[in-house]
Design an enzyme around this catalytic site. Structure first.
Site, short mmCIF file in Angstrom:
data_model
loop_
_atom_site.label_atom_id
_atom_site.label_comp_id
_atom_site.label_asym_id
_atom_site.label_seq_id
_atom_site.Cartn_x
_atom_site.Cartn_y
_atom_site.Cartn_z
N SER A 111 0.78 -1.14 0.03
CA SER A 111 -0.05 -0.02 0.03
C SER A 111 0.93 1.14 0.11
O SER A 111 1.82 1.30 0.59
CB SER A 111 -0.94 0.10 1.29
OG SER A 111 -1.18 1.33 1.74
N SER A 112 0.37 2.25 -0.51
CA SER A 112 0.98 3.62 -0.60
C SER A 112 1.48 3.99 0.96
O SER A 112 2.46 4.80 0.93
CB SER A 112 0.46 4.62 -1.51
OG SER A 112 -0.87 5.14 -0.83
N LYS A 144 3.54 -4.56 6.22
CA LYS A 144 3.72 -4.49 4.64
C LYS A 144 4.94 -4.14 4.36
O LYS A 144 5.56 -4.79 3.05
CB LYS A 144 2.84 -3.37 4.09
CG LYS A 144 1.10 -3.82 4.00
CD LYS A 144 0.88 -4.87 3.06
CE LYS A 144 -0.40 -5.20 3.39
NZ LYS A 144 -0.80 -6.52 2.50
N THR A 168 -2.08 2.60 -4.79
CA THR A 168 -2.49 4.08 -4.08
C THR A 168 -3.65 3.76 -3.16
O THR A 168 -4.21 2.54 -3.33
CB THR A 168 -2.55 4.97 -5.06
OG1 THR A 168 -2.92 6.39 -4.41
CG2 THR A 168 -3.84 5.08 -6.17
N TRP A 206 -14.76 14.36 7.87
CA TRP A 206 -13.46 14.11 8.64
C TRP A 206 -12.28 15.13 8.35
O TRP A 206 -12.19 15.29 7.37
CB TRP A 206 -12.93 12.75 8.98
CG TRP A 206 -13.87 11.71 9.53
CD1 TRP A 206 -15.17 12.09 9.84
CD2 TRP A 206 -13.57 10.42 9.62
NE1 TRP A 206 -15.82 11.01 10.21
CE2 TRP A 206 -15.01 9.89 10.04
CE3 TRP A 206 -12.71 9.69 9.31
CZ2 TRP A 206 -15.14 8.60 10.51
CZ3 TRP A 206 -12.79 7.95 9.68
CH2 TRP A 206 -14.19 7.65 10.21
N ASP A 273 -6.43 14.20 10.09
CA ASP A 273 -6.18 14.29 8.72
C ASP A 273 -5.33 13.19 7.97
O ASP A 273 -5.24 12.82 7.00
CB ASP A 273 -5.43 15.71 8.48
CG ASP A 273 -6.27 16.80 8.27
OD1 ASP A 273 -7.53 16.50 8.00
OD2 ASP A 273 -5.91 18.06 8.15
P1 GDP Z 1 -5.73 7.35 4.58
O1 GDP Z 1 -5.23 7.69 3.30
O2 GDP Z 1 -4.95 6.00 5.09
O3 GDP Z 1 -5.59 8.26 5.32
O4 GDP Z 1 -6.95 6.65 4.93
P2 GDP Z 1 -8.49 7.11 4.70
O5 GDP Z 1 -9.37 6.89 3.29
O6 GDP Z 1 -9.26 6.70 6.09
O7 GDP Z 1 -8.54 8.70 4.86
C1 GDP Z 1 -8.24 9.58 3.95
C2 GDP Z 1 -8.46 11.02 4.39
O8 GDP Z 1 -9.94 11.28 4.21
C3 GDP Z 1 -8.08 11.45 5.77
O9 GDP Z 1 -7.63 12.87 5.70
C4 GDP Z 1 -9.44 11.59 6.35
O10 GDP Z 1 -9.43 12.61 7.55
C5 GDP Z 1 -10.36 12.05 5.37
N1 GDP Z 1 -11.62 11.74 5.56
C6 GDP Z 1 -12.80 12.43 5.59
N2 GDP Z 1 -14.13 11.89 5.74
C7 GDP Z 1 -13.77 10.69 6.12
C8 GDP Z 1 -14.71 9.44 6.37
O11 GDP Z 1 -15.69 9.52 6.46
N3 GDP Z 1 -13.94 8.39 6.40
C9 GDP Z 1 -12.49 8.23 6.38
N4 GDP Z 1 -11.81 7.06 6.51
N5 GDP Z 1 -11.83 9.33 6.21
C10 GDP Z 1 -12.49 10.37 6.01
#
Ligand code: GDP
Length: 315
Positions: A111-112, A144, A168, A206, A273
């Site tokens: 994974s990235s 990983k 990604t 989020w 974030d």
């Molecule tokens: P990451 O790429 O490992 O950080 O995985 P995620 O897909 O969980 O999160 C990506 C980004 O999307 C982060 O900045 C989160 O805070 C934001 N985000 C916004 N809303 C959501 C939500 O409902 N679920 C998740 N998982 N992330 C969210």
């Protein structure tokens, strides 16, 4: 350029019930090979003896490791043992059993998020281990990285064609839509869908909306994997992405359009974030002639349609 034709081969997809594994199965069904799979009830991948016995009985020629404990930013933070220990067990058992039973070719999916948090962007494959990891997903990342290193070790010590691909951020059908464990695309699709049904005026996103992510439809990943299985044989991992990223705020706006939610998007900075940016350098994959096919808007619409069709199944 190496060439490993799939015709007549026995290809084992480990993790065929997950989003990536299912996409691989759909894609490999179009190739003239024999697909091998085992459900969790048939084979517990955390048990070394069981994995070795299964491989001895089934004799795959190629193995693709799509089996993993995966989840979004909150799941990683709340279940560190599961993310570190289960992933280590799964990959060590599969890679070792493959080597012991004479499997010459194996593709391990990482994974990235294995790359350092503050990498120069876009992230090249040789940035691995050049700096500290993002703490929110360090458990998964360490596991990983160990899997990738084990593949490299088997290449060096035993001359096996074990390669690694680093996808990604992915999305698509059969993703995890459970709000506690989901990644951003399924998380937002579900929340906006439910907000639309309730007629809510706003939905929470989020974090600050400022992090940038690159998103690839899982069918594109599966297609790239089939190419790599046949053509790639090198120690360096290969990044798999589309080469473009966008902010979470921009992504949320696209999800809103796909869902048809009319309300406002409100950012919740009390949620993490994570990594500020994670765009992969995909020149190595492009040099093999591969290009993604699914545009993001189209992929989001299709994934939403899939979710609506399956929402009643409790996805
Ligand atoms: P990451 O790429 O490992 O950080 O995985 P995620 O897909 O969980 O999160 C990506 C980004 O999307 C982060 O900045 C989160 O805070 C934001 N985000 C916004 N809303 C959501 C939500 O409902 N679920 C998740 N998982 N992330 C969210």
């Amino acid at each position: 350029m190496s060439s490993f034709p799939l015709a007549g081969r026995r290809v084992y997809v480990a993790g065929h019930r997950g989003m990536v594994g299912r996409a691989l199965v759909r894609r490999l069904e179009r190739e003239p090979c024999t697909l091998l799979t085992a459900t969790r009830a048939e084979l517990d991948l955390t048990r070394q003896a069981a994995v070795e016995a299964w491989m001895r009985a089934e004799r795959p020629d190629l193995v693709v490791i799509a089996a993993a404990e995966v989840g979004g930013i909150l799941a990683n933070a709340s279940r560190p043992v599961d993310f570190l220990e289960r992933n280590l067990l799964i990959e060590i058992n599969l890679i070792r059993a493959a080597a012991e039973t004479g499997v010459r070719r194996l593709l391990f999916l990482g994974s990235s998020c294995i790359y350092p948090r503050d990498c120069p962007q876009p992230i090249r494959e040789d940035a691995l281990l050049s700096g500290p990891l993002e703490p929110t997903n360090q458990w998964y990342a360490i596991a990983k990285i160990a899997g990738l290193k084990l593949c490299q070790a088997y290449r060096r010590q035993h001359g096996l064609a074990y390669v690694t691909a680093m996808p990604t951020n992915l999305y698509g059908p059969f993703d995890n839509f459970d709000p506690a464990g989901s990644h951003v695309v399924p998380g937002l699709l579900r929340r906006m869908h439910e907000a639309k049904l309730r007629g809510d005026a706003a939905v929470a996103i989020w974090g600050t909306g400022r992090p940038r992510r690159e998103l690839l439809h899982v069918d594109d990943l599966a297609d790239a994997c089939v190419l790599l299985l046949q053509r790639y044989d090198d120690e360096l991992p290969v990044n798999v992405g589309c080469g473009e990223d966008l902010t979470i705020a921009e992504l949320a706006a696209l999800v809103r359009a796909a869902v048809g939610f009319a309300g406002e998007l409100v950012f919740d900075p009390s949620k993490p974030d994570g990594t500020p940016r994670k765009l992969l350098d995909v020149s190595r994959l492009r040099a093999l002639g591969w290009r993604p096919r699914v545009p993001l808007e189209e992929g989001l619409r299709a994934t939403y349609a899939w979710f609506r069709e399956h929402a009643a199944d409790g996805v």
